[in-house]
Design a protein around this motif. Structure first.
Motif, PDB file in Angstrom:
ATOM      1  N   LEU A  45       0.704  -1.226  -0.012  1.00  0.00           N
ATOM      2  CA  LEU A  45      -0.024   0.104   0.084  1.00  0.00           C
ATOM      3  C   LEU A  45       0.843   1.143  -0.039  1.00  0.00           C
ATOM      4  N   ALA A  46       1.969   1.194  -0.444  1.00  0.00           N
ATOM      5  CA  ALA A  46       3.055   2.259  -0.383  1.00  0.00           C
ATOM      6  C   ALA A  46       3.061   3.308  -1.603  1.00  0.00           C
ATOM      7  N   ILE A  47       2.606   2.484  -2.671  1.00  0.00           N
ATOM      8  CA  ILE A  47       2.300   3.294  -4.078  1.00  0.00           C
ATOM      9  C   ILE A  47       1.040   2.953  -4.620  1.00  0.00           C
ATOM     10  N   ALA A  48       0.520   4.026  -5.225  1.00  0.00           N
ATOM     11  CA  ALA A  48      -0.600   4.100  -6.006  1.00  0.00           C
ATOM     12  C   ALA A  48      -0.391   4.563  -7.234  1.00  0.00           C
ATOM     13  N   ARG A  49      -0.720   3.729  -7.934  1.00  0.00           N
ATOM     14  CA  ARG A  49      -0.737   3.988  -9.690  1.00  0.00           C
ATOM     15  C   ARG A  49      -2.083   4.426 -10.043  1.00  0.00           C
ATOM     16  N   VAL A  50      -2.222   5.865 -10.430  1.00  0.00           N
ATOM     17  CA  VAL A  50      -3.486   6.449 -10.838  1.00  0.00           C
ATOM     18  C   VAL A  50      -3.519   6.777 -12.324  1.00  0.00           C
ATOM     19  N   PHE A  51      -4.516   6.269 -12.678  1.00  0.00           N
ATOM     20  CA  PHE A  51      -4.790   6.236 -14.264  1.00  0.00           C
ATOM     21  C   PHE A  51      -5.653   7.362 -14.670  1.00  0.00           C
ATOM     22  N   LEU A  52      -5.385   8.500 -15.450  1.00  0.00           N
ATOM     23  CA  LEU A  52      -6.275   9.310 -15.891  1.00  0.00           C
ATOM     24  C   LEU A  52      -6.727   9.476 -17.036  1.00  0.00           C
ATOM     25  N   SER A  53      -8.084  10.179 -17.227  1.00  0.00           N
ATOM     26  CA  SER A  53      -8.440  10.335 -18.662  1.00  0.00           C
ATOM     27  C   SER A  53      -8.645  11.727 -18.557  1.00  0.00           C
TER      28      SER A  53
END
Length: 125
Positions: A45-53
């Motif tokens: 839970l240390a890195i969040a990969r966020v996908f944006l549009s």
């Protein structure tokens, strides 16, 4: 494969980031609608990969770079929202979600294929 814990945490992050972008998004990208399409979290839970549009925007890469330049500020605002739910605030990594572009491109290909005349089957091989 993501655990239930990862999925739940990713959902919390996605919801809170969506609220942040809804309120503050105009400060980063005027006249652009930013949508968080997907969030993936590492097992620790240390890195969040966020996908944006990005909608109403001509250059997605430039928009992504602007968001990345504000990543620490966005992380701080996220931390203020979720500090009572987690021990550590994850590092945020932002990516462009090009799924809609891919779907659009595939639709054009399928349209082109369906408009081509079909060759009659001769039955010979």
């Amino acid at each position: 494969m993501e655990s239930k814990r990862q999925k739940k945490f990713a959902g919390v992050i996605q919801e809170d980031l969506a609220a942040i972008f809804q309120r503050e998004g105009a400060n980063y990208l005027p006249n652009t609608l930013v949508t968080i399409t997907h969030v993936r979290v590492t097992p620790d839970l240390a890195i969040a990969r966020v996908f944006l549009s990005f909608f109403n925007n001509t250059d997605n890469q430039q928009a992504l770079n602007i968001v990345k330049s504000h990543a620490s500020e966005i992380r701080y605002k996220l931390g203020a929202r979720i500090k009572d739910q987690v021990r550590i605030i994850p590092q945020l990594e932002f990516f462009v979600d090009d799924t809609s572009e891919y779907v659009e491109r595939m639709d054009k290909i399928f349209d082109k294929i369906s408009k081509e005349e079909r060759q009659p089957d001769t039955g010979e091989e």
